[in-house]
Scaffold this motif. Structure first.
Motif, short mmCIF file in Angstrom:
data_model
loop_
_atom_site.label_atom_id
_atom_site.label_comp_id
_atom_site.label_asym_id
_atom_site.label_seq_id
_atom_site.Cartn_x
_atom_site.Cartn_y
_atom_site.Cartn_z
N PHE A 154 -65.88 -31.50 -19.59
CA PHE A 154 -65.11 -32.02 -20.72
C PHE A 154 -63.67 -32.29 -20.31
N VAL A 155 -63.08 -31.35 -19.59
CA VAL A 155 -61.68 -31.50 -19.18
C VAL A 155 -61.51 -32.69 -18.24
N ARG A 156 -62.47 -32.87 -17.35
CA ARG A 156 -62.34 -33.97 -16.38
C ARG A 156 -62.70 -35.32 -16.99
N TYR A 157 -63.84 -35.40 -17.67
CA TYR A 157 -64.36 -36.71 -18.05
C TYR A 157 -63.97 -37.15 -19.46
N TYR A 158 -63.49 -36.23 -20.29
CA TYR A 158 -62.99 -36.64 -21.60
C TYR A 158 -61.47 -36.58 -21.65
N GLY A 202 -59.52 -36.22 -19.00
CA GLY A 202 -58.98 -36.95 -17.85
C GLY A 202 -58.10 -36.13 -16.94
N TYR A 203 -58.26 -34.79 -16.97
CA TYR A 203 -57.47 -33.92 -16.10
C TYR A 203 -58.28 -33.58 -14.84
N PHE A 204 -57.57 -33.18 -13.78
CA PHE A 204 -58.19 -32.75 -12.52
C PHE A 204 -59.07 -33.83 -11.93
N MET A 205 -58.65 -35.08 -12.06
CA MET A 205 -59.43 -36.19 -11.51
C MET A 205 -59.21 -36.30 -10.00
N PHE A 226 -62.54 -21.58 -24.98
CA PHE A 226 -61.55 -20.75 -24.29
C PHE A 226 -61.09 -21.41 -22.99
N LEU A 227 -62.03 -21.78 -22.13
CA LEU A 227 -61.66 -22.33 -20.83
C LEU A 227 -61.11 -23.75 -20.94
N THR A 228 -61.63 -24.53 -21.87
CA THR A 228 -61.09 -25.88 -22.07
C THR A 228 -59.62 -25.80 -22.45
#
Length: 242
Positions: A233-237, A239-242, A149-151
């Protein structure tokens, strides 16, 4: 307190309350006697939850209306850590007040249902509970559903923020239909625990055990696990919110 932050807290409070008014309200429609939509079923309920959340997001803008989402934003650095507890508290209070408003709206129908509707079904208007109780599996389901859901929400926010309210509704609809049949898909501590407390305190007759053991453990903590996993997951896979 900063005026802008106070405005955010009020939006979190009102947005969460409105979400619960739609969601707990539709369960009243389905379960209680003499409503216009009695027995309308899970598809009707999940669709109303989805559209209701979309409406809340359109009205109140960039709110979390979910302590798990607020935690994910803290992990991603989008939300200052010191704002988490006030925001989560506003969401819990909003969920409680929303549930009380729904009870007032449907008070005559609660009365009409006394002795005719199973007490567990009445309780489940307010909170989520599994039909097959298996705490480790229930915990995994809630954490995993929250992760999906959050991803999906965070990815959408990064790709097309303008469509976010509509897409969140579609995500709720899909997750609810695909992953919600075991636990009722809380994915949100405020959504479950605020109305659960309302059920505990409201003058509803023939109450059954409120199952705080399940509520505090599974919908109370599993969404936080899903939230942290989603943020990583969103950041390190992705690549968002880096």
């Amino acid at each position: 307190m900063d005026q802008t932050f106070m405005h955010l807290l009020l939006s979190e409070f009102m947005g969460t309350a409105l979400m619960i008014i739609f969601g707990v309200g539709v369960h009243c429609d389905d379960v209680l006697k003499k409503t216009k939509y009695a027995g309308s079923g899970h598809l009707f309920a999940i669709t109303t939850w989805a559209f209701g959340i979309t409406v809340a997001l359109f009205i109140f803008g960039g709110v979390s209306i979910n302590p798990a989402m607020a935690l994910a934003k803290v992990v991603l650095g989008v939300l200052p850590a010191e704002q988490f507890i006030p925001i989560a508290s506003a969401e819990f209070l909003g969920a409680f007040v929303g549930a009380v408003i729904v009870w007032f709206m449907y008070a005559d129908h609660f009365t009409a249902s006394e002795g005719l509707v199973d007490g567990v079904a009445i309780r489940n208007i307010f909170s989520t509970n599994p039909n097959c109780r298996n705490l480790p599996r229930n915990y995994f389901v809630e954490a995993f559903a929250t992760f999906i859901f959050l991803t999906a929400i965070l990815a959408t926010e990064n790709v097309n923020k303008e469509l976010l309210p509509i897409v969140v509704g579609l995500i709720v609809w899909a997750v609810g239909m695909g992953l919600g049949g075991t636990t009722g898909f809380a994915m949100n501590q405020a959504r479950d625990l605020g109305p659960r407390l309302a059920y505990q305190l409201l003058p509803i007759k023939n109450k059954v055990n409120n199952d705080w053991q399940y509520g505090l453990l599974v919908p109370g903590t599993a969404p936080f696990v899903g939230a942290v996993c989603a943020a990583f997951f969103v950041r390190y896979y992705l690549g968002y919110f880096m």
